[in-house]
Design a protein around this motif. Structure first.
Motif, mmCIF file in Angstrom:
data_model
loop_
_atom_site.group_PDB
_atom_site.id
_atom_site.type_symbol
_atom_site.label_atom_id
_atom_site.label_comp_id
_atom_site.label_asym_id
_atom_site.label_seq_id
_atom_site.Cartn_x
_atom_site.Cartn_y
_atom_site.Cartn_z
ATOM 1 N N GLN A 146 30.581 34.259 90.739
ATOM 2 C CA GLN A 146 31.835 33.904 91.411
ATOM 3 C C GLN A 146 31.878 34.468 92.834
ATOM 4 O O GLN A 146 32.312 33.804 93.780
ATOM 5 C CB GLN A 146 33.024 34.440 90.605
ATOM 6 N N GLN B 44 29.559 32.500 95.118
ATOM 7 C CA GLN B 44 30.176 31.226 95.524
ATOM 8 C C GLN B 44 31.251 31.454 96.587
ATOM 9 O O GLN B 44 31.371 30.682 97.549
ATOM 10 C CB GLN B 44 30.763 30.531 94.296
ATOM 11 N N ARG B 45 32.009 32.540 96.414
ATOM 12 C CA ARG B 45 33.057 32.832 97.394
ATOM 13 C C ARG B 45 32.445 33.200 98.745
ATOM 14 O O ARG B 45 32.930 32.761 99.806
ATOM 15 C CB ARG B 45 33.938 33.983 96.894
ATOM 16 N N ASP C 157 29.581 32.244 99.852
ATOM 17 C CA ASP C 157 29.042 31.017 100.439
ATOM 18 C C ASP C 157 30.140 30.194 101.112
ATOM 19 O O ASP C 157 29.959 29.675 102.221
ATOM 20 C CB ASP C 157 28.344 30.184 99.351
ATOM 21 N N ARG C 158 31.313 30.094 100.454
ATOM 22 C CA ARG C 158 32.419 29.330 101.053
ATOM 23 C C ARG C 158 32.883 29.977 102.366
ATOM 24 O O ARG C 158 33.142 29.290 103.360
ATOM 25 C CB ARG C 158 33.599 29.243 100.064
ATOM 26 N N LEU C 159 32.995 31.302 102.336
ATOM 27 C CA LEU C 159 33.437 32.010 103.549
ATOM 28 C C LEU C 159 32.437 31.832 104.695
ATOM 29 O O LEU C 159 32.823 31.642 105.854
ATOM 30 C CB LEU C 159 33.614 33.507 103.237
ATOM 31 N N GLN C 160 31.163 31.891 104.354
ATOM 32 C CA GLN C 160 30.145 31.736 105.399
ATOM 33 C C GLN C 160 30.145 30.316 105.959
ATOM 34 O O GLN C 160 29.903 30.113 107.153
ATOM 35 C CB GLN C 160 28.765 32.120 104.854
ATOM 36 N N GLN C 161 30.388 29.343 105.092
ATOM 37 C CA GLN C 161 30.496 27.966 105.576
ATOM 38 C C GLN C 161 31.680 27.822 106.530
ATOM 39 O O GLN C 161 31.585 27.170 107.575
ATOM 40 C CB GLN C 161 30.645 26.998 104.392
ATOM 41 N N GLU C 162 32.807 28.437 106.148
ATOM 42 C CA GLU C 162 33.997 28.384 106.992
ATOM 43 C C GLU C 162 33.750 29.083 108.332
ATOM 44 O O GLU C 162 34.248 28.664 109.377
ATOM 45 C CB GLU C 162 35.165 29.049 106.258
ATOM 46 N N HIS C 163 32.959 30.143 108.276
ATOM 47 C CA HIS C 163 32.702 30.938 109.486
ATOM 48 C C HIS C 163 31.910 30.165 110.540
ATOM 49 O O HIS C 163 31.994 30.448 111.743
ATOM 50 C CB HIS C 163 31.953 32.230 109.094
#
Length: 498
Positions: A127, A130-131, A133-139
């Motif tokens: 979990q 995945q979180r 990864d999402r934050l890095q994508q947003e960054h």
């Protein structure tokens, strides 16, 4: 950015092969202008107006040798991270980016902590991954890739690079002379306001670099095993890039702490060589770098490698052609023996007329290649290394025997005056060739100021070498090139005759 392997090779080249001629060194002594800032930063300048350009080297006297087991590999990681920008470069809006960076660090740190525990819950790890990864994508929407490189390129910069070695870390660039203030603004901003963005993705990049350069490279494997075998106590035994488990466990907090402690003026030497006005340059450097906190001096390494009272051997099994690496412990600069090793190296292993090349490659035809160099650093006692690749169907044993025969010859027969003078001449020629360019001179000034403690080591080099004779080479060979003082590492595929 340079790889660790390339950094090692370049630094070894500096150690063994870059002397000066007296006349040139004396001229250099007159031309170098020094200026010490109150915060400890040392500035070295040489004015050359042949072309309207200058080369800048920023060298920090901290490298892999200064790492402990808690943060091995951090100097190399920082070299990568300091290309990521500052609060104003490499970002579209740092104030909006900052909260997201804090979230990424919080999640990344929690993941790092969980991965060290044996009772870890796999679902919790998944979990968090995945979180993250999402934050890095947003960054990504805040990141401006390679902005340092773009600005330098748009302003005529060439050779923008950096490298980490055992003893130091350097950043370099050549620019038109009217871009000196641009360089000072960028580099002082990097020293004051570096932002370690994209830490977790860059850590993965370095893991891949390690796989490519060491774990799947016969040359890297051989070198890494040689150092880890030859050194028992001294941190020269550890790879600059770190072991894989080191990289996996480097944290953002440790990396930032290392940055704040050591990447500071008290450990920094800047060399500017080219079309510059020294008085104006001093004022410029004072204006941009003078207000930076001095930082903490890098402490000397206290670990001392004990005498090697017996031969060490290791074999590496790897699917590649057989190779041999042999190393002897030796003193480092400014010892008299280190100068002797420079001469000895020219006679034994440098170029197609060297004794090893003529014997192993041309006359006996039992090797396809042979090379020699000093490694892995120069701030502390180091190694004299001989590498060779056997020519099929000859074996590493035959090659090793032939190498030792040439070494034994050095211990019993003084070299001729003609051979000695040829070695001195090649040392002078190599250094002159390196000295001609602004890049080479800037590099040598910062290197010797950082490692030897004074760039004037260059000035005295040729006089020291001229005082040596054939008997010095015999004595050094007898004392240091012994079986009890050597480490031999071989590499070959499984089942292949070594």
């Amino acid at each position: 950015m340079c790889t660790s392997v390339r950094s090692i090779v370049l630094l070894c080249f500096v150690l063994i092969g870059l002397p000066f001629v007296s006349a040139q060194a004396q001229t250099l002594a007159d031309k170098v202008i020094e200026h010490d800032l109150d915060n400890g930063l040392k500035l070295l300048m040489v004015e050359r107006d042949a072309t309207p350009t200058f080369t800048a080297y920023i060298t920090l006297g901290v490298g892999a040798v200064n790492e402990t087991s808690e943060y091995r590999g951090v100097a190399h990681l920082l070299e990568h991270m300091l290309f990521k920008g500052t609060r104003t470069l490499g970002t579209v809006d740092y104030e909006q980016e900052k909260p997201l960076l804090e979230q990424i660090e919080q999640v990344g740190a929690k993941l790092d902590e969980l991965r060290t525990r044996r009772d870890v819950d796999p679902d919790e790890v998944q979990q968090l991954e995945q979180r993250l990864d999402r934050l890095q994508q947003e960054h990504k929407k805040f990141v401006v890739k390679d902005e340092f490189a773009r600005i330098y390129a748009e302003n005529g910069g060439v050779g923008y690079n950096a490298f980490t070695s055992k003893d130091l870390t350097s950043y370099l660039i050549s620019l038109p002379s009217n871009k000196l203030e641009l360089w000072a603004a960028i580099e002082s901003d990097r020293m004051k306001n570096a932002v370690l963005r994209e830490f977790y993705t860059e850590r993965e990049v370095i893991k891949e670099e390690r796989r490519r350069s060491y774990e799947t490279s016969p040359r890297g494997l051989l070198y890494e095993n040689l150092l880890a075998t030859a050194f028992t106590v001294h941190p020269y035994r550890n790879p600059i890039i770190g072991w894989m488990s080191d990289i996996e466990n480097l944290t953002l907090e440790e990396t930032r702490s290392f940055l704040k402690r050591y990447y500071a003026p008290t450990n920094t030497v800047i060399a500017l060589v080219g079309d510059i006005d020294p008085a104006e340059t001093i004022a410029l450097i004072e204006r941009y770098f003078g207000d930076i906190d001095p930082g903490v001096p890098v402490m000397p390494v206290t670990a001392v490698e004990p005498p090697q009272n017996g031969e060490k051997r290791r074999h590496v099994q790897f699917d590649a052609e057989p190779q041999l690496s042999m190393a002897f412990h030796k003193p480092t600069l400014p010892s008299r023996e280190d100068y002797v090793f420079d001469l000895l190296d020219q006679i034994l292993g440098q170029g197609p007329t060297s004794r090893l090349y003529r014997s192993l490659v041309l006359e006996k035809q039992i090797a396809t290649a042979v090379s020699t160099y000093g490694a892995p650093g120069a701030r502390y006692p180091n190694l004299y290394v001989i590498n060779a690749t056997p020519r099929h169907p000859h074996t590493v044993e035959e090659v090793e025997e032939a190498i030792m025969a040439e070494i034994e010859r050095l211990t019993r027969e003084p070299v001729s005056e003609a051979e000695l003078e040829k070695a001195r001449s090649r040392l002078r020629t190599d250094r002159l060739r390196f000295l001609r360019g602004n890049n080479g001179l800037a590099r040598m000034l910062t290197y010797y100021q950082s490692v030897a403690g004074d760039w004037r080591y260059l000035v005295n080099y040729d006089r020291k070498v001229a005082q040596l004779d054939a008997e010095d080479i015999v004595q050094v060979a007898r004392q240091w090139l012994t079986k009890a003082n050597r480490t031999v590492v071989t590499l070959s595929a499984e089942g292949e005759k070594q």
